[in-house]
Design an enzyme around this catalytic site. Sequence first.
Site, short mmCIF file in Angstrom:
data_model
loop_
_atom_site.label_atom_id
_atom_site.label_comp_id
_atom_site.label_asym_id
_atom_site.label_seq_id
_atom_site.Cartn_x
_atom_site.Cartn_y
_atom_site.Cartn_z
N TRP A 32 -4.80 -60.20 -67.87
CA TRP A 32 -5.55 -60.48 -66.64
C TRP A 32 -6.50 -61.64 -66.88
O TRP A 32 -7.13 -61.74 -67.94
CB TRP A 32 -6.33 -59.24 -66.20
CG TRP A 32 -5.67 -58.49 -65.08
CD1 TRP A 32 -5.98 -58.55 -63.75
CD2 TRP A 32 -4.56 -57.58 -65.18
NE1 TRP A 32 -5.14 -57.73 -63.03
CE2 TRP A 32 -4.26 -57.13 -63.88
CE3 TRP A 32 -3.78 -57.12 -66.25
CZ2 TRP A 32 -3.23 -56.23 -63.60
CZ3 TRP A 32 -2.75 -56.23 -65.99
CH2 TRP A 32 -2.48 -55.79 -64.67
N ASN A 33 -6.65 -62.47 -65.87
CA ASN A 33 -7.36 -63.74 -65.97
C ASN A 33 -8.83 -63.59 -66.37
O ASN A 33 -9.24 -64.01 -67.45
CB ASN A 33 -7.21 -64.45 -64.62
CG ASN A 33 -7.76 -65.84 -64.56
OD1 ASN A 33 -8.76 -66.15 -65.19
ND2 ASN A 33 -7.14 -66.70 -63.76
N TRP A 34 -9.64 -62.99 -65.49
CA TRP A 34 -11.07 -62.97 -65.83
C TRP A 34 -11.37 -61.96 -66.92
O TRP A 34 -12.30 -62.16 -67.70
CB TRP A 34 -11.96 -62.85 -64.61
CG TRP A 34 -12.11 -61.55 -63.86
CD1 TRP A 34 -11.20 -60.57 -63.68
CD2 TRP A 34 -13.30 -61.13 -63.17
NE1 TRP A 34 -11.73 -59.57 -62.90
CE2 TRP A 34 -13.00 -59.88 -62.57
CE3 TRP A 34 -14.55 -61.68 -62.97
CZ2 TRP A 34 -13.94 -59.18 -61.81
CZ3 TRP A 34 -15.48 -60.98 -62.21
CH2 TRP A 34 -15.17 -59.75 -61.64
N GLN A 100 -8.11 -65.41 -59.82
CA GLN A 100 -9.27 -64.54 -60.02
C GLN A 100 -10.50 -65.40 -60.30
O GLN A 100 -10.36 -66.60 -60.56
CB GLN A 100 -9.02 -63.55 -61.17
CG GLN A 100 -8.64 -62.18 -60.71
CD GLN A 100 -8.54 -61.17 -61.85
OE1 GLN A 100 -8.34 -61.53 -63.01
NE2 GLN A 100 -8.65 -59.90 -61.52
N GLY A 162 -11.72 -60.05 -57.87
CA GLY A 162 -11.92 -59.12 -58.97
C GLY A 162 -12.53 -57.81 -58.51
O GLY A 162 -12.38 -56.79 -59.17
N ASP A 164 -11.79 -55.54 -56.12
CA ASP A 164 -10.60 -55.40 -55.29
C ASP A 164 -10.82 -54.73 -53.93
O ASP A 164 -10.39 -55.23 -52.90
CB ASP A 164 -9.52 -54.63 -56.04
CG ASP A 164 -9.03 -55.36 -57.27
OD1 ASP A 164 -9.68 -56.34 -57.68
OD2 ASP A 164 -8.02 -54.96 -57.84
N ARG A 197 -9.63 -44.54 -57.35
CA ARG A 197 -8.82 -45.73 -57.09
C ARG A 197 -8.83 -46.10 -55.60
O ARG A 197 -9.23 -45.30 -54.76
CB ARG A 197 -7.38 -45.47 -57.55
CG ARG A 197 -7.24 -45.17 -59.03
CD ARG A 197 -7.59 -46.38 -59.88
NE ARG A 197 -6.70 -47.50 -59.61
CZ ARG A 197 -6.88 -48.74 -60.04
NH1 ARG A 197 -7.94 -49.03 -60.77
NH2 ARG A 197 -6.02 -49.70 -59.74
N TYR A 350 -13.52 -47.08 -57.55
CA TYR A 350 -13.30 -48.47 -57.92
C TYR A 350 -13.97 -49.46 -56.97
O TYR A 350 -13.61 -49.57 -55.80
CB TYR A 350 -11.78 -48.65 -57.89
CG TYR A 350 -11.17 -49.81 -58.60
CD1 TYR A 350 -11.21 -49.92 -59.98
CD2 TYR A 350 -10.48 -50.78 -57.88
CE1 TYR A 350 -10.58 -50.98 -60.62
CE2 TYR A 350 -9.85 -51.83 -58.51
CZ TYR A 350 -9.91 -51.92 -59.88
OH TYR A 350 -9.28 -52.96 -60.51
N TRP A 351 -14.99 -50.16 -57.45
CA TRP A 351 -15.67 -51.25 -56.75
C TRP A 351 -16.42 -50.85 -55.48
O TRP A 351 -16.89 -51.72 -54.76
CB TRP A 351 -14.71 -52.41 -56.44
CG TRP A 351 -14.30 -53.13 -57.69
CD1 TRP A 351 -13.06 -53.13 -58.27
CD2 TRP A 351 -15.13 -53.92 -58.56
NE1 TRP A 351 -13.07 -53.87 -59.43
CE2 TRP A 351 -14.32 -54.37 -59.63
CE3 TRP A 351 -16.48 -54.29 -58.52
CZ2 TRP A 351 -14.81 -55.16 -60.66
CZ3 TRP A 351 -16.97 -55.08 -59.56
CH2 TRP A 351 -16.15 -55.51 -60.60
N GLU A 394 -13.93 -48.24 -68.21
CA GLU A 394 -13.76 -49.36 -67.30
C GLU A 394 -15.04 -49.61 -66.52
O GLU A 394 -15.46 -50.75 -66.32
CB GLU A 394 -12.59 -49.08 -66.36
CG GLU A 394 -12.24 -50.20 -65.41
CD GLU A 394 -11.00 -49.90 -64.57
OE1 GLU A 394 -10.55 -50.80 -63.84
OE2 GLU A 394 -10.48 -48.75 -64.64
#
Length: 421
Positions: A32-34, A100, A162, A164, A197, A350-351, A394
């Site tokens: 994953w990018n970031w 991202q 990021g 999401d 999630r 999540y987020w 996480e």
Amino acid sequence: MTKHLDEAYRILAANDRGGYTVPTDRLYPFQWNWDSAFVAMGFSTYDVDRAYRELERLIEGQWADGMIPHIIFHQPSDTYFPGPDVWRTSHTIPTSGITQPPVFGMALRAVHEAAEKAGTDGATARTLALLRAALKWHRWWYTARDPEGTGLVALLHPWESGSDNSPAWDLALAQVPTTTDTPVVRKDTGHVDASMRPRDEDYRRFIHLVDAYASCGWDPVKQWEKAPFKVAEVQTTAILLKTGEDLEYLARTLELESEAEELAGYNARTRNALLGQWRSSLSRFVSRDLISGQDIDAPTQAGFLPLLGLDLDPNMSTAAAAEMKLWSEGMKVPFPTTKPSISVWEPKRYWRGPAWAVINWLLIDGLIRNGQPDMAQSLRASTIGAIESEGFAEYFDPTTGEGCGGLGFSWTAAAYLWMAR
């Protein structure tokens, strides 16, 4: 602390897949990018060569137009959805079709400075090659995601942030249909409790967007014209500005004066645009829905991320820090990614409320930059404390401190190594 450092090293070694690091086993089995940019900064504290390698493996997936995708599918895995068959991109290495937040440039400066300090042979050549890739990506942001030259870059998919399924997207995402051409066969809820999630409805909208852009052949101009989701976003723009500053520094260090001046121009434009997104009545910054033309004033961590790339006047920085302190009251682990007690706040999902070590890392840097060392130190201490108490999760439930989501998480290990220096 020594045993926790050893555990952080062990996690990064366990998640190594041959020069690149997966975020965690099975739940996120690719690069994953970031995530990798944060991981490279973690590696830079003890293994400069491996830090460079992390970034070098990431740019193996860079597109001809400069974009660095958010996922590089170096090896096949059946534990994650959506895989390469859903993205339908056409590159030597299978990748996703979106990007991202560009932490890459921040990581490159950190790795280069660590190499300089260590006297690492060949470091300048490696930095220069990565800098050229970073410049291509930087230009891509300003052409593909800010074609009107506003200084604010837009996201065409919530995953590009990021963050999401943040409440920041609720209104804009509600306008995206739930119909898809692709069967939505979720794998994430087989690894992590579904209550942590995104919901199924969110996923159908996410995949609708993937289908829409795949039908454009992933052409940035066509995507911009047809995008049903288009948000000029302050968190990503702030990270782009900080990366732009770090790339400008590297360009000057390596005597690339024309590139440095180009970057300085981008940075000035974005600095002014971000300042225009400050709302004194909220004591934070806001994003903008480019389809409706309305401010996105959902209270999330993104409203404070511009501290990372701006030098605010003392009144603004004091107001932002005071607002952050209000959000943190009663929290065992600040900083919550949604303002506590509002109707959409979910401290374990999540987020939509949890505290993340990497977000705290960015906020800490922004607070220090803007003369708020006490708040920065408080965040640093609570982040280290949560990891030492609950492990390298996480993210964390800010009300209880419980580690949530995936476990043995690479970017949490990297954050610990960086904060414990």
